[in-house]
Motif scaffolding. Sequence first.
Motif, PDB file in Angstrom:
ATOM      1  N   GLY A 169       3.785  -1.656   3.264  1.00  0.00           N
ATOM      2  CA  GLY A 169       3.075  -0.807   2.306  1.00  0.00           C
ATOM      3  C   GLY A 169       1.980  -0.006   2.990  1.00  0.00           C
ATOM      4  N   PRO A 170       1.081   0.596   2.201  1.00  0.00           N
ATOM      5  CA  PRO A 170       0.082   1.520   2.768  1.00  0.00           C
ATOM      6  C   PRO A 170      -0.961   0.861   3.659  1.00  0.00           C
ATOM      7  CG  PRO A 170      -0.297   1.162   0.419  1.00  0.00           C
ATOM      8  CD  PRO A 170       1.009   0.508   0.737  1.00  0.00           C
ATOM      9  N   ARG A 171      -1.071  -0.471   3.583  1.00  0.00           N
ATOM     10  CA  ARG A 171      -2.057  -1.164   4.436  1.00  0.00           C
ATOM     11  C   ARG A 171      -1.371  -1.991   5.512  1.00  0.00           C
ATOM     12  NH1 ARG A 171      -3.283  -0.800  -0.483  1.00  0.00           N
ATOM     13  NH2 ARG A 171      -2.374  -2.809  -1.036  1.00  0.00           N
ATOM     14  N   PHE A 172      -0.149  -1.594   5.856  1.00  0.00           N
ATOM     15  CA  PHE A 172       0.521  -2.218   6.993  1.00  0.00           C
ATOM     16  C   PHE A 172       0.215  -1.382   8.238  1.00  0.00           C
ATOM     17  CE2 PHE A 172       3.795  -2.423  10.157  1.00  0.00           C
ATOM     18  CZ  PHE A 172       3.831  -3.780  10.386  1.00  0.00           C
ATOM     19  N   PHE A 173      -0.481  -2.002   9.200  1.00  0.00           N
ATOM     20  CA  PHE A 173      -0.876  -1.270  10.418  1.00  0.00           C
ATOM     21  C   PHE A 173      -0.480  -2.040  11.686  1.00  0.00           C
ATOM     22  CE2 PHE A 173      -4.255  -0.283   7.171  1.00  0.00           C
ATOM     23  CZ  PHE A 173      -3.805   0.994   6.887  1.00  0.00           C
ATOM     24  N   GLY A 174       0.531  -2.874  11.589  1.00  0.00           N
ATOM     25  CA  GLY A 174       0.903  -3.700  12.747  1.00  0.00           C
ATOM     26  C   GLY A 174       1.832  -2.961  13.694  1.00  0.00           C
ATOM     27  N   TYR A 175       1.821  -3.385  14.961  1.00  0.00           N
ATOM     28  CA  TYR A 175       2.791  -2.913  15.966  1.00  0.00           C
ATOM     29  C   TYR A 175       2.864  -1.379  15.963  1.00  0.00           C
ATOM     30  CZ  TYR A 175       3.598  -7.695  14.571  1.00  0.00           C
ATOM     31  OH  TYR A 175       3.390  -8.987  14.201  1.00  0.00           O
ATOM     32  N   GLY A 215      15.886 -11.392  -5.342  1.00  0.00           N
ATOM     33  CA  GLY A 215      14.469 -11.365  -5.739  1.00  0.00           C
ATOM     34  C   GLY A 215      13.629 -12.215  -4.784  1.00  0.00           C
ATOM     35  N   GLU A 216      14.156 -13.416  -4.435  1.00  0.00           N
ATOM     36  CA  GLU A 216      13.442 -14.309  -3.505  1.00  0.00           C
ATOM     37  C   GLU A 216      13.333 -13.661  -2.126  1.00  0.00           C
ATOM     38  OE1 GLU A 216      11.965 -16.869  -4.303  1.00  0.00           O
ATOM     39  OE2 GLU A 216      13.036 -18.116  -5.749  1.00  0.00           O
ATOM     40  N   VAL A 217      14.406 -12.987  -1.723  1.00  0.00           N
ATOM     41  CA  VAL A 217      14.374 -12.313  -0.411  1.00  0.00           C
ATOM     42  C   VAL A 217      13.246 -11.297  -0.412  1.00  0.00           C
ATOM     43  CG1 VAL A 217      15.633 -10.791   1.174  1.00  0.00           C
ATOM     44  CG2 VAL A 217      16.855 -12.623  -0.026  1.00  0.00           C
ATOM     45  N   MET A 218      13.201 -10.510  -1.482  1.00  0.00           N
ATOM     46  CA  MET A 218      12.189  -9.442  -1.536  1.00  0.00           C
ATOM     47  C   MET A 218      10.783 -10.022  -1.603  1.00  0.00           C
ATOM     48  SD  MET A 218      14.229  -6.856  -4.020  1.00  0.00           S
ATOM     49  CE  MET A 218      12.790  -5.950  -4.463  1.00  0.00           C
ATOM     50  N   VAL A 240      10.130   0.025  -4.384  1.00  0.00           N
ATOM     51  CA  VAL A 240       9.452   1.280  -4.001  1.00  0.00           C
ATOM     52  C   VAL A 240       8.263   1.521  -4.939  1.00  0.00           C
ATOM     53  CG1 VAL A 240       9.723   3.796  -3.913  1.00  0.00           C
ATOM     54  CG2 VAL A 240      11.462   2.323  -2.900  1.00  0.00           C
ATOM     55  N   ALA A 241       8.458   1.240  -6.247  1.00  0.00           N
ATOM     56  CA  ALA A 241       7.389   1.507  -7.217  1.00  0.00           C
ATOM     57  C   ALA A 241       6.190   0.595  -7.006  1.00  0.00           C
ATOM     58  CB  ALA A 241       7.938   1.354  -8.635  1.00  0.00           C
ATOM     59  N   SER A 242       6.428  -0.604  -6.449  1.00  0.00           N
ATOM     60  CA  SER A 242       5.338  -1.588  -6.365  1.00  0.00           C
ATOM     61  C   SER A 242       4.827  -1.801  -4.943  1.00  0.00           C
ATOM     62  CB  SER A 242       5.812  -2.926  -6.926  1.00  0.00           C
ATOM     63  OG  SER A 242       6.871  -3.403  -6.126  1.00  0.00           O
ATOM     64  N   VAL A 243       5.352  -1.022  -3.987  1.00  0.00           N
ATOM     65  CA  VAL A 243       5.068  -1.350  -2.585  1.00  0.00           C
ATOM     66  C   VAL A 243       3.572  -1.254  -2.258  1.00  0.00           C
ATOM     67  CG1 VAL A 243       5.474   0.956  -1.572  1.00  0.00           C
ATOM     68  CG2 VAL A 243       6.022  -1.073  -0.246  1.00  0.00           C
ATOM     69  N   SER A 244       2.863  -0.386  -2.977  1.00  0.00           N
ATOM     70  CA  SER A 244       1.438  -0.237  -2.674  1.00  0.00           C
ATOM     71  C   SER A 244       0.620  -1.424  -3.173  1.00  0.00           C
ATOM     72  CB  SER A 244       0.891   1.039  -3.307  1.00  0.00           C
ATOM     73  OG  SER A 244       1.553   2.136  -2.750  1.00  0.00           O
ATOM     74  N   GLU A 245       1.116  -2.122  -4.207  1.00  0.00           N
ATOM     75  CA  GLU A 245       0.362  -3.248  -4.774  1.00  0.00           C
ATOM     76  C   GLU A 245       0.750  -4.575  -4.145  1.00  0.00           C
ATOM     77  OE1 GLU A 245       1.537  -0.822  -7.267  1.00  0.00           O
ATOM     78  OE2 GLU A 245      -0.458  -0.075  -6.725  1.00  0.00           O
ATOM     79  N   ARG A 246       1.899  -4.619  -3.509  1.00  0.00           N
ATOM     80  CA  ARG A 246       2.366  -5.914  -2.977  1.00  0.00           C
ATOM     81  C   ARG A 246       1.488  -6.381  -1.827  1.00  0.00           C
ATOM     82  NH1 ARG A 246       8.092  -7.435  -3.776  1.00  0.00           N
ATOM     83  NH2 ARG A 246       8.764  -6.228  -5.568  1.00  0.00           N
ATOM     84  N   LEU A 259      16.610  -3.093  -8.004  1.00  0.00           N
ATOM     85  CA  LEU A 259      15.673  -3.836  -7.149  1.00  0.00           C
ATOM     86  C   LEU A 259      14.977  -2.897  -6.166  1.00  0.00           C
ATOM     87  CD1 LEU A 259      17.786  -7.031  -6.345  1.00  0.00           C
ATOM     88  CD2 LEU A 259      15.707  -6.928  -7.745  1.00  0.00           C
ATOM     89  N   ALA A 260      15.759  -1.966  -5.613  1.00  0.00           N
ATOM     90  CA  ALA A 260      15.177  -1.027  -4.638  1.00  0.00           C
ATOM     91  C   ALA A 260      14.114  -0.173  -5.316  1.00  0.00           C
ATOM     92  CB  ALA A 260      16.272  -0.153  -4.034  1.00  0.00           C
ATOM     93  N   LEU A 261      14.417   0.271  -6.531  1.00  0.00           N
ATOM     94  CA  LEU A 261      13.442   1.111  -7.254  1.00  0.00           C
ATOM     95  C   LEU A 261      12.169   0.326  -7.575  1.00  0.00           C
ATOM     96  CD1 LEU A 261      15.775   3.084  -9.677  1.00  0.00           C
ATOM     97  CD2 LEU A 261      14.323   4.033  -7.872  1.00  0.00           C
TER      98      LEU A 261
END
Length: 468
Positions: A75-81, A65-68, A26-32, A21-23
């Motif tokens: 991801g790369p477009r997170f700019f909060g706080y 899976g639901e938690v995730m 990490v592999a999909s974090v840019s698309e999420r 799940l972790a992998l």
Amino acid sequence: MNPLVLSDADYKTAFERISQLALEYVASVSERPTFPKITGTETEALFAKPLPEQGLGSGALDDLGEVMASVRVTGPRFFGYVLGSGEPIGAAADLLVSVLNQNVTAWRSSPSAVTIERVVVNWLAEAIGCTGFTGSLTGGGSSANLMGLAMAREARLPANECGARPGTIYASEQIHMSIPKAIALLGIGRENLRLIPCDDNFRIRVDFLRASMERDVRAGLTPIAIVGSAGTVSTGSIDPLVELAEIARESGAWFHVDGAYGALAAIAEPAKFAGLDRADSLSLDPHKWLYQPLDCGCLLYRDAEAARRAFSHTGDYAKSLVNDPVEGFAFFEESMELSRRFRALKLWLSLRYHGLANFREAIRNDLAHAQLLAGLITKQPELALLAPVPLSAVCFRYRARGDADSDCDALNQEILQRVVRRGKVFLSNATIHGRFALRACIVNHRTTPDDIAQVVSEVLAVGRECLA
Ligand SMILES: Cc1ncc(COP(=O)(O)O)c(C=O)c1O
């Protein structure tokens, strides 16, 4: 056999599924999407379930899976706080940290973990130009600030032996909320915090600071500490640290620097942080600008004795029986914490894996991305940049009908909520000269110039949609 003990095969299944799940993450974090398409009621329906009396076995893992799917993705477009992007090598180390379950209290409780934490703290100090400082890792910048101010109070108006006496603390009106909170917790009293006005660049006005301190001294009050900011939370402004250090020296006040947001950028831009090495204590947050997974803050100080004066209350039960300076070392003599997680492992692994040069480059990229964003905003007549950008926080707003001064707070609040819900970029907000600002803070090793461009295109699209 205790029912909590599992077979090797069962542990293997659980660890492999979690690693998988972790992998995938990490592999999909840019698309999420940066924010999940879920409501508060739906999260309650998914997770607010009764505690099972009988275990679900490996079926319990099915819900991960639901938690995730329902997390807010860094991801790369997170700019909060101000939140680091979560470096995965550090994250992998964190799994081992939990398995090793070291209690990083004293060398005798965990020889490698205590030694590694002391080493990593020295590395951080050296990396930001504060060689010779010592300290410890904390849960975050708020606890580091609390500890720094507890040390200041014990150094200037000792309360542990004599009981609390009134004294004053000085900081700019841009200071982070963790400072008033620390002052309240220490019993110094919020009324004894002097919030000093700032100049146009959101830096503390030293003339007002001097005047305020003089007034207090004339009234018989003792200045305990000056708190400087090495990166204010709203705009990233850096107080004139050299001048603050000088005023602290002249007045006998402790000099604490809140560097939770910015101090680690001294790795890339040391000139911006002149005077950092003159602090008596200094907070910094590897879980912000060294991209480490939460939690990982740090308090540095120049005098370990000052930390012991504030935090050493060792009774017989924990007293060290050895005189060796390494084997007799105990973090609880210098920290408010006793039981402590092995926070240093992720930092140690991540820093050695990538090397300081790569972190320096990542921080430089963030600084450049912030300038890129500021430039794109300035070119857009529908957007207005609301503050200078000395580090990586960019405050701006959408302006209705081309009028920068019109009252468009409500419009920008609506824009922020819609932008966040659309899930393409995540922004937060700030108040600049009393006006509501959209705020992008870039401490993100995954971000590219394309991601920065999406901040502008999203705000324009949503702004126009709101006006239509
Ligand atoms: C300037 C500043 N100080 C302190 C803090 C508190 O740090 P933490 O959230 O790690 O407790 C923050 C958090 O954003 C910050 O920006």
